[in-house]
Design a protein around this motif. Structure first.
Motif, PDB file in Angstrom:
ATOM      1  N   ALA A 195       0.831  -1.212   0.000  1.00  0.00           N
ATOM      2  CA  ALA A 195       0.000   0.000   0.000  1.00  0.00           C
ATOM      3  C   ALA A 195       0.864   1.260   0.000  1.00  0.00           C
ATOM      4  O   ALA A 195       0.595   2.198  -0.764  1.00  0.00           O
ATOM      5  N   GLU A 196       1.895   1.291   0.817  1.00  0.00           N
ATOM      6  CA  GLU A 196       2.743   2.483   0.875  1.00  0.00           C
ATOM      7  C   GLU A 196       3.508   2.685  -0.430  1.00  0.00           C
ATOM      8  O   GLU A 196       3.653   3.805  -0.904  1.00  0.00           O
ATOM      9  N   LYS A 197       3.975   1.603  -1.023  1.00  0.00           N
ATOM     10  CA  LYS A 197       4.683   1.723  -2.305  1.00  0.00           C
ATOM     11  C   LYS A 197       3.748   2.236  -3.398  1.00  0.00           C
ATOM     12  O   LYS A 197       4.148   3.068  -4.223  1.00  0.00           O
ATOM     13  N   LEU A 198       2.504   1.745  -3.413  1.00  0.00           N
ATOM     14  CA  LEU A 198       1.541   2.221  -4.405  1.00  0.00           C
ATOM     15  C   LEU A 198       1.216   3.698  -4.190  1.00  0.00           C
ATOM     16  O   LEU A 198       1.150   4.475  -5.143  1.00  0.00           O
ATOM     17  N   ARG A 199       1.023   4.100  -2.916  1.00  0.00           N
ATOM     18  CA  ARG A 199       0.754   5.516  -2.620  1.00  0.00           C
ATOM     19  C   ARG A 199       1.901   6.409  -3.081  1.00  0.00           C
ATOM     20  O   ARG A 199       1.696   7.450  -3.693  1.00  0.00           O
ATOM     21  N   ALA A 200       3.116   5.996  -2.772  1.00  0.00           N
ATOM     22  CA  ALA A 200       4.289   6.799  -3.118  1.00  0.00           C
ATOM     23  C   ALA A 200       4.448   6.915  -4.635  1.00  0.00           C
ATOM     24  O   ALA A 200       4.715   8.003  -5.160  1.00  0.00           O
ATOM     25  N   GLU A 201       4.252   5.833  -5.347  1.00  0.00           N
ATOM     26  CA  GLU A 201       4.408   5.879  -6.804  1.00  0.00           C
ATOM     27  C   GLU A 201       3.286   6.683  -7.450  1.00  0.00           C
ATOM     28  O   GLU A 201       3.512   7.420  -8.402  1.00  0.00           O
ATOM     29  N   TYR A 202       2.080   6.552  -6.921  1.00  0.00           N
ATOM     30  CA  TYR A 202       0.964   7.364  -7.429  1.00  0.00           C
ATOM     31  C   TYR A 202       1.284   8.847  -7.261  1.00  0.00           C
ATOM     32  O   TYR A 202       1.134   9.632  -8.199  1.00  0.00           O
ATOM     33  N   ALA A 203       1.749   9.228  -6.078  1.00  0.00           N
ATOM     34  CA  ALA A 203       2.080  10.631  -5.812  1.00  0.00           C
ATOM     35  C   ALA A 203       3.202  11.105  -6.725  1.00  0.00           C
ATOM     36  O   ALA A 203       3.175  12.236  -7.225  1.00  0.00           O
ATOM     37  N   ALA A 204       4.189  10.253  -6.979  1.00  0.00           N
ATOM     38  CA  ALA A 204       5.302  10.627  -7.852  1.00  0.00           C
ATOM     39  C   ALA A 204       4.828  10.855  -9.289  1.00  0.00           C
ATOM     40  O   ALA A 204       5.279  11.778  -9.963  1.00  0.00           O
ATOM     41  N   GLN A 205       3.890  10.034  -9.763  1.00  0.00           N
ATOM     42  CA  GLN A 205       3.424  10.147 -11.148  1.00  0.00           C
ATOM     43  C   GLN A 205       2.347  11.208 -11.334  1.00  0.00           C
ATOM     44  O   GLN A 205       2.334  11.904 -12.340  1.00  0.00           O
ATOM     45  N   ILE A 206       1.445  11.342 -10.372  1.00  0.00           N
ATOM     46  CA  ILE A 206       0.295  12.236 -10.513  1.00  0.00           C
ATOM     47  C   ILE A 206       0.549  13.598  -9.873  1.00  0.00           C
ATOM     48  O   ILE A 206      -0.008  14.595 -10.291  1.00  0.00           O
ATOM     49  N   GLY A 207       1.373  13.631  -8.849  1.00  0.00           N
ATOM     50  CA  GLY A 207       1.699  14.900  -8.213  1.00  0.00           C
ATOM     51  C   GLY A 207       0.947  15.175  -6.927  1.00  0.00           C
ATOM     52  O   GLY A 207       1.092  16.238  -6.330  1.00  0.00           O
ATOM     53  N   HIS A 208       0.132  14.238  -6.484  1.00  0.00           N
ATOM     54  CA  HIS A 208      -0.554  14.361  -5.192  1.00  0.00           C
ATOM     55  C   HIS A 208      -0.921  12.979  -4.692  1.00  0.00           C
ATOM     56  O   HIS A 208      -0.934  12.022  -5.453  1.00  0.00           O
ATOM     57  N   LYS A 209      -1.214  12.896  -3.393  1.00  0.00           N
ATOM     58  CA  LYS A 209      -1.591  11.610  -2.810  1.00  0.00           C
ATOM     59  C   LYS A 209      -2.958  11.177  -3.342  1.00  0.00           C
ATOM     60  O   LYS A 209      -3.796  12.017  -3.666  1.00  0.00           O
ATOM     61  N   PRO A 210      -3.212   9.860  -3.413  1.00  0.00           N
ATOM     62  CA  PRO A 210      -4.533   9.402  -3.833  1.00  0.00           C
ATOM     63  C   PRO A 210      -5.579   9.732  -2.776  1.00  0.00           C
ATOM     64  O   PRO A 210      -5.260   9.891  -1.600  1.00  0.00           O
ATOM     65  N   GLY A 211      -6.838   9.834  -3.201  1.00  0.00           N
ATOM     66  CA  GLY A 211      -7.934  10.088  -2.277  1.00  0.00           C
ATOM     67  C   GLY A 211      -8.206   8.859  -1.423  1.00  0.00           C
ATOM     68  O   GLY A 211      -7.656   7.785  -1.658  1.00  0.00           O
ATOM     69  N   PRO A 212      -9.060   8.999  -0.430  1.00  0.00           N
ATOM     70  CA  PRO A 212      -9.357   7.871   0.458  1.00  0.00           C
ATOM     71  C   PRO A 212     -10.101   6.754  -0.267  1.00  0.00           C
ATOM     72  O   PRO A 212     -10.879   7.000  -1.176  1.00  0.00           O
ATOM     73  N   PHE A 213      -9.829   5.522   0.135  1.00  0.00           N
ATOM     74  CA  PHE A 213     -10.521   4.363  -0.406  1.00  0.00           C
ATOM     75  C   PHE A 213     -11.889   4.284   0.251  1.00  0.00           C
ATOM     76  O   PHE A 213     -12.013   4.450   1.462  1.00  0.00           O
ATOM     77  N   ARG A 214     -12.916   4.027  -0.532  1.00  0.00           N
ATOM     78  CA  ARG A 214     -14.282   4.032  -0.002  1.00  0.00           C
ATOM     79  C   ARG A 214     -14.925   2.653  -0.054  1.00  0.00           C
ATOM     80  O   ARG A 214     -16.018   2.492  -0.572  1.00  0.00           O
ATOM     81  N   GLY A 215     -14.231   1.660   0.423  1.00  0.00           N
ATOM     82  CA  GLY A 215     -14.795   0.324   0.536  1.00  0.00           C
ATOM     83  C   GLY A 215     -15.277  -0.284  -0.767  1.00  0.00           C
ATOM     84  O   GLY A 215     -16.296  -0.931  -0.808  1.00  0.00           O
ATOM     85  N   GLY A 216     -14.537  -0.058  -1.842  1.00  0.00           N
ATOM     86  CA  GLY A 216     -14.893  -0.648  -3.126  1.00  0.00           C
ATOM     87  C   GLY A 216     -15.781   0.232  -3.977  1.00  0.00           C
ATOM     88  O   GLY A 216     -16.041  -0.085  -5.132  1.00  0.00           O
TER      89      GLY A 216
END
Length: 56
Positions: free
Chosen positions: A21-42
């Motif tokens: 999860a942390e690796k995905l968050r970090a890579e998303y932020a690196a590519q998109i420029g901001h952290k992803p929004g909260p996950f809403r249970g699917g």
């Protein structure tokens, strides 16, 4: 969008150490420029300006 790259062994180790999860968050932020929004249970978050959610 590629969010994770590595060998099968690295993936297994990352999974066992709960690092995916942390690796995905970090890579998303690196590519998109901001952290992803909260996950809403699917559920997909509301789409702006009348955009349509993906088919279920």
């Amino acid at each position: 969008m590629k969010l994770y790259a590595g060998t099968t062994e690295q993936f297994r180790a990352d999974t066992q150490m709960h690092r995916i999860a942390e690796k995905l968050r970090a890579e998303y932020a690196a590519q998109i420029g901001h952290k992803p929004g909260p996950f809403r249970g699917g559920q997909l978050a509301e789409q702006p300006h009348g955009a349509v959610d993906a088919p279920r």
